[in-house]
Design a protein around this motif. Structure first.
Motif, PDB file in Angstrom:
ATOM      1  N   UNK A   1       6.482  -2.655  -8.700  1.00  0.00           N
ATOM      2  CA  UNK A   1       5.900  -2.508  -7.792  1.00  0.00           C
ATOM      3  C   UNK A   1       3.872  -2.211  -7.355  1.00  0.00           C
ATOM      4  N   UNK A   2       3.340  -1.484  -8.442  1.00  0.00           N
ATOM      5  CA  UNK A   2       2.206  -1.280  -8.594  1.00  0.00           C
ATOM      6  C   UNK A   2       1.654  -2.580  -8.506  1.00  0.00           C
TER       7      UNK A   2
ATOM      8  N   UNK B   1      -7.209   5.306  -3.765  1.00  0.00           N
ATOM      9  CA  UNK B   1      -6.881   6.805  -4.428  1.00  0.00           C
ATOM     10  C   UNK B   1      -5.617   6.393  -5.001  1.00  0.00           C
ATOM     11  N   UNK B   2      -4.491   5.671  -4.707  1.00  0.00           N
ATOM     12  CA  UNK B   2      -3.098   5.291  -5.220  1.00  0.00           C
ATOM     13  C   UNK B   2      -3.324   4.879  -7.169  1.00  0.00           C
ATOM     14  N   UNK B   3      -4.318   4.357  -6.622  1.00  0.00           N
ATOM     15  CA  UNK B   3      -4.518   2.777  -7.799  1.00  0.00           C
ATOM     16  C   UNK B   3      -4.950   3.951  -9.364  1.00  0.00           C
ATOM     17  N   UNK B   4      -6.632   4.784  -8.681  1.00  0.00           N
ATOM     18  CA  UNK B   4      -6.229   5.828  -9.458  1.00  0.00           C
ATOM     19  C   UNK B   4      -5.989   6.481  -9.819  1.00  0.00           C
ATOM     20  N   UNK B   5      -4.240   7.032  -9.689  1.00  0.00           N
ATOM     21  CA  UNK B   5      -3.091   8.063  -9.652  1.00  0.00           C
ATOM     22  C   UNK B   5      -3.118   7.841 -11.236  1.00  0.00           C
ATOM     23  N   UNK B   6      -2.959   6.195 -11.032  1.00  0.00           N
ATOM     24  CA  UNK B   6      -2.208   5.341 -12.150  1.00  0.00           C
ATOM     25  C   UNK B   6      -2.871   4.783 -13.154  1.00  0.00           C
ATOM     26  N   UNK B   7      -3.979   4.996 -13.344  1.00  0.00           N
ATOM     27  CA  UNK B   7      -5.006   4.713 -14.448  1.00  0.00           C
ATOM     28  C   UNK B   7      -4.356   5.202 -15.476  1.00  0.00           C
ATOM     29  N   UNK B   8      -3.377   6.693 -15.031  1.00  0.00           N
ATOM     30  CA  UNK B   8      -3.252   7.514 -16.446  1.00  0.00           C
ATOM     31  C   UNK B   8      -1.586   7.659 -17.066  1.00  0.00           C
ATOM     32  N   UNK B   9      -1.113   6.557 -16.189  1.00  0.00           N
ATOM     33  CA  UNK B   9       0.205   6.400 -15.997  1.00  0.00           C
ATOM     34  C   UNK B   9       1.022   6.480 -17.731  1.00  0.00           C
ATOM     35  N   UNK B  10       2.273   7.569 -17.680  1.00  0.00           N
ATOM     36  CA  UNK B  10       2.865   7.161 -19.070  1.00  0.00           C
ATOM     37  C   UNK B  10       3.047   5.730 -18.883  1.00  0.00           C
ATOM     38  N   UNK B  11       3.462   4.594 -18.219  1.00  0.00           N
ATOM     39  CA  UNK B  11       3.876   3.615 -18.546  1.00  0.00           C
ATOM     40  C   UNK B  11       2.841   2.763 -18.199  1.00  0.00           C
TER      41      UNK B  11
END
Length: 429
Positions: free
Chosen positions: A133-134, A146-156
């Motif tokens: 989805x991202x 701000x949504x993108x920033x949340x995923x910069x360190x995502x586990x996936x």
């Protein structure tokens, strides 16, 4: 029954036209105008399916086929009919190939109000779904910073790559706290995306990481080669020429050199025109830099190839041979003698140290012009360069419908003269 037959025919045609359109987006012998012609035929069939009577007769049954292109076409029509809830339910329950087909339709759909609905899916626990989805939101350029920033360190890892590719430029805090680790990631996709995002943010650290990756070449250096070609000078192009000595890296290096536009790269391409394994790639790169079209007297007649060209794996009679068409299979075979003669006569008008694109000294307007006229498969890289050189201000969606691409190009043309043409290293902080 007659109406059902007609709708079924429209779906069959939409499935076929979708395949043709997707291939055109990657083709070395299609332009934006030619792709738009294919697209018109596709859209005509998709629009014909946006009929309430098609819902239960052909669109919903299409998902039972588990054929990705058919599902993608049916999804697009469902979205056009306002069946967003149904599409998202199907997305959540779909297996990988079908999920990808649904997401592709969501990428290019112009149904209203999709972004908020997709953002809701990011709250679910399914990390693979979140990544897909991202990617879709990033493609649509609808992912909030701000949504993108949340995923910069995502586990996936896919999610981190999608976040990096979706960001017009990185927030200062991300550059300071996360970029060094992302550039040093063990995941090659994350490293490549971090390099590009860092360059689009004007960060010298990303350029140094790119140079380091090319200096220690491995199996995953193609993206770094391309970035070095886009942003480097004559010396950087010479480093890429050195990589031609490696048979394993030769094809990747030629692809990258075609974007460097340097005389040293042109000369290297001429040397490899007679090497059967990479002759067509060398010709393509030479053409992109010099503007010489490999057709008529400068290409071998259709059906002919270099005499000692080996039989490629996909043409060998093996049960395990990969028969999937590749974009480079449609490149012309250069007429070596004719191209070399042209180069001998025109070499003097290309100055060492100057970068060329389609035979013209590189500049912002030349880059935007090339995005409108270059073969489709090269435009993806040129679009990335425009994003980097405009610090994320202009992003051309080269895999979207052509009218969206043209709208983005029109916006870019208005400020093309302000695009920096100097080597990237001189523009980074």
């Amino acid at each position: 029954m007659l109406l059902v037959d007609v709708l079924e025919e429209h779906l069959d045609e939409a499935e076929f036209r979708l395949l043709q359109w997707e291939r055109a987006l990657e083709a070395p012998d299609f332009t934006l105008d030619e792709t738009a012609t294919r697209e018109e035929r596709l859209l005509a069939h998709l629009e014909a399916l946006e009929d309430e009577s098609a819902l239960d007769t052909v669109l919903r049954p299409a998902f039972d086929s588990e054929e990705a292109l058919r599902v993608s076409a049916a999804t697009y029509a469902l979205l056009g009919l306002g069946q967003v809830d149904e599409v998202l339910v199907r997305l959540r329950g779909a297996k990988a190939p079908i999920r990808a087909a649904i997401l592709r339709a969501l990428e290019v759909s112009e149904a209203p109000g999709l972004a908020p609905r997709l953002l809701e899916l990011l709250k679910l626990e399914d990390t693979v779904l979140q990544a897909g989805v991202l990617e879709t939101l990033a493609f649509r350029q609808e992912a909030p910073v701000e949504v993108l920033a949340h995923f910069f360190t995502h586990d996936e890892p896919r999610a981190r790559v999608a976040a990096l590719r979706g960001a017009p430029s990185l927030p200062e805090e991300t550059v300071r706290r996360h970029l060094p680790a992302l550039l040093d990631s063990a995941h090659p996709g994350i490293r490549a995306a971090a390099m590009e995002a860092g360059l689009a943010s004007g960060v010298r650290l990303a350029w140094e990481a790119c140079r380091k990756a090319v200096q220690a070449p491995g199996a995953h250096t193609r993206e770094a080669m391309v970035l070095l070609a886009l942003g480097g000078d004559e010396a950087e192009a010479a480093r890429l020429v050195d990589l031609l000595e490696s048979a394993e890296l030769r094809a990747h290096a030629l692809w990258a050199l075609g974007f460097s536009g340097q005389v040293v790269a042109m000369e290297a391409c001429v040397r490899y025109l007679a090497v059967p394994e990479v002759a067509r790639l060398a010709g393509e790169a030479f053409s992109a830099m010099t503007g010489l079209r490999l057709e008529s007297a400068y290409a071998l007649p259709p059906g002919e190839k270099l005499e000692d060209a080996p039989v490629p794996p996909e043409e060998q009679e093996s049960p395990d041979a990969d028969l999937t068409p590749r974009p480079e299979d449609d490149l012309p075979w250069p007429d070596v003698a004719a191209v070399k003669d042209w180069w001998a006569q025109n070499r003097a008008r290309f100055a060492k140290g100057t970068r060329y694109l389609q035979g013209q000294p590189f500049s912002g307007p030349v880059l935007v012009e090339a995005l409108g006229s270059s073969p489709m498969r090269r435009r993806h890289v040129l679009a990335r360069e425009l994003t980097i050189r405009t610090r994320g201000q202009h992003r051309i969606p080269t895999r979207a419908f052509t009218h969206r691409q043209r709208e983005a190009l029109t916006r870019a043309q208005a400020s093309a003269a302000r695009v920096r043409a100097a080597p990237l290293a001189s523009t980074l902080r």
